[in-house]
Design a protein around this motif. Sequence first.
Motif, PDB file in Angstrom:
ATOM      1  N   SER A 196      -4.979   7.083  -1.323  1.00 14.36           N
ATOM      2  CA  SER A 196      -4.054   5.768  -0.996  1.00 14.36           C
ATOM      3  C   SER A 196      -4.329   4.753  -2.129  1.00 14.36           C
ATOM      4  O   SER A 196      -5.474   4.648  -2.796  1.00 14.36           O
ATOM      5  CB  SER A 196      -4.499   5.186   0.587  1.00 14.36           C
ATOM      6  OG  SER A 196      -6.026   4.907   0.292  1.00 14.36           O
ATOM      7  N   SER A 201       0.783  -1.160   0.019  1.00 13.00           N
ATOM      8  CA  SER A 201      -0.221   0.026   0.000  1.00 13.00           C
ATOM      9  C   SER A 201       0.999   1.352   0.011  1.00 13.00           C
ATOM     10  O   SER A 201       2.005   1.151   0.591  1.00 13.00           O
ATOM     11  CB  SER A 201      -0.998   0.166   1.120  1.00 13.00           C
ATOM     12  OG  SER A 201      -0.158   0.272   2.405  1.00 13.00           O
ATOM     13  N   TYR A 223      -6.479  -3.783  -7.397  1.00 12.88           N
ATOM     14  CA  TYR A 223      -5.838  -2.416  -6.457  1.00 12.88           C
ATOM     15  C   TYR A 223      -7.112  -1.604  -5.939  1.00 12.88           C
ATOM     16  O   TYR A 223      -8.269  -1.608  -6.816  1.00 12.88           O
ATOM     17  CB  TYR A 223      -5.114  -1.339  -7.502  1.00 12.88           C
ATOM     18  CG  TYR A 223      -3.828  -2.058  -7.886  1.00 12.88           C
ATOM     19  CD1 TYR A 223      -2.674  -2.339  -6.817  1.00 12.88           C
ATOM     20  CD2 TYR A 223      -3.766  -2.755  -9.155  1.00 12.88           C
ATOM     21  CE1 TYR A 223      -1.619  -3.064  -7.291  1.00 12.88           C
ATOM     22  CE2 TYR A 223      -2.677  -3.572  -9.496  1.00 12.88           C
ATOM     23  CZ  TYR A 223      -1.554  -3.567  -8.564  1.00 12.88           C
ATOM     24  OH  TYR A 223      -0.282  -4.155  -8.730  1.00 12.88           O
ATOM     25  N   LYS A 254      -0.001   5.446   1.070  1.00 17.19           N
ATOM     26  CA  LYS A 254      -0.804   6.617   1.780  1.00 17.19           C
ATOM     27  C   LYS A 254      -0.147   7.791   1.559  1.00 17.19           C
ATOM     28  O   LYS A 254       1.068   8.067   1.966  1.00 17.19           O
ATOM     29  CB  LYS A 254      -0.998   6.271   2.878  1.00 17.19           C
ATOM     30  CG  LYS A 254      -2.043   7.091   3.468  1.00 17.19           C
ATOM     31  CD  LYS A 254      -2.287   6.726   4.930  1.00 17.19           C
ATOM     32  CE  LYS A 254      -3.342   7.937   5.500  1.00 17.19           C
ATOM     33  NZ  LYS A 254      -3.670   7.557   7.002  1.00 17.19           N
ATOM     34  N   GLU A 284      -3.834   0.529  -2.491  1.00 13.73           N
ATOM     35  CA  GLU A 284      -3.810  -0.689  -1.560  1.00 13.73           C
ATOM     36  C   GLU A 284      -4.007  -1.862  -2.647  1.00 13.73           C
ATOM     37  O   GLU A 284      -5.136  -2.051  -3.420  1.00 13.73           O
ATOM     38  CB  GLU A 284      -4.706  -0.850  -0.590  1.00 13.73           C
ATOM     39  CG  GLU A 284      -4.377  -1.879   0.329  1.00 13.73           C
ATOM     40  CD  GLU A 284      -5.466  -1.729   1.581  1.00 13.73           C
ATOM     41  OE1 GLU A 284      -5.545  -2.830   2.220  1.00 13.73           O
ATOM     42  OE2 GLU A 284      -5.986  -0.906   1.965  1.00 13.73           O
ATOM     43  N   ARG A 285      -3.047  -2.845  -2.414  1.00 13.26           N
ATOM     44  CA  ARG A 285      -3.358  -4.083  -3.259  1.00 13.26           C
ATOM     45  C   ARG A 285      -4.090  -5.096  -2.735  1.00 13.26           C
ATOM     46  O   ARG A 285      -3.620  -5.177  -1.391  1.00 13.26           O
ATOM     47  CB  ARG A 285      -1.703  -4.770  -3.726  1.00 13.26           C
ATOM     48  CG  ARG A 285      -1.728  -5.588  -4.640  1.00 13.26           C
ATOM     49  CD  ARG A 285      -0.252  -6.154  -4.669  1.00 13.26           C
ATOM     50  NE  ARG A 285      -0.345  -7.401  -5.326  1.00 13.26           N
ATOM     51  CZ  ARG A 285       0.778  -8.007  -5.737  1.00 13.26           C
ATOM     52  NH1 ARG A 285       2.037  -7.139  -5.512  1.00 13.26           N
ATOM     53  NH2 ARG A 285       0.928  -9.087  -6.600  1.00 13.26           N
ATOM     54  N   LYS A 286      -5.028  -5.468  -3.272  1.00 17.34           N
ATOM     55  CA  LYS A 286      -5.847  -6.641  -2.850  1.00 17.34           C
ATOM     56  C   LYS A 286      -5.927  -7.877  -3.518  1.00 17.34           C
ATOM     57  O   LYS A 286      -6.392  -7.914  -4.830  1.00 17.34           O
ATOM     58  CB  LYS A 286      -7.450  -6.154  -2.767  1.00 17.34           C
ATOM     59  CG  LYS A 286      -7.797  -4.913  -1.769  1.00 17.34           C
ATOM     60  CD  LYS A 286      -7.671  -5.339  -0.234  1.00 17.34           C
ATOM     61  CE  LYS A 286      -8.137  -4.204   0.672  1.00 17.34           C
ATOM     62  NZ  LYS A 286      -8.318  -4.448   1.899  1.00 17.34           N
TER      63      LYS A 286
END
Length: 188
Positions: free
Chosen positions: A61, A47, A69, A49, A63-65
Amino acid sequence: TTREKSDYPVIMKVRGLSGIIEPRFFADKRKWRCTEIFAIPREEIASVKVNYPSEKVKNFSVERKGLEYVVKHDGETLGGLDTNMAVRYLNAYKKIHFELVNYEFTDKQVDSLKRTKPFCELTVKKIDGQTQKLRMFRMKGTGEELEDDYGNPVDYDINRFWCELPSGELVKAQYFVFNPLIMGHLYF
């Protein structure tokens, strides 16, 4: 190689060539050190931020999920995200360097600057759990009437800023290098 009579400047004669070597050689170890801040492949970033303490509307931000993303802007998850934009943004972290180490401020001045509010804070968390945080501070302007990227008058240097590295060291950095990282609210 022979050395001329004078100790300063150092003049060298090498195979019929002569000249002053000072522009090419310096002994100050601060100038020899690596200027790298980030060299993180996109796949290693969990991630990012970006926080603007005085301009919350610019906060975002990424974030990788899994293989996807999630991008949040000002706290709201963006729908319809173009994944290519997130990939392009995170790829920018492969090669980020600062310009110069601090030659200007004393330790007391550095401490004083660090106690002020940064204009931006950038936090990168890697998949392995390591976190790197940068705090960015405006540099005083030259007294000229300058404009920011939006045409607004500003009283700070529009080319460089002070950056506190994760180690606590203060360095000079360029907006040209960092804008792709800290102005993500425009990308997404």
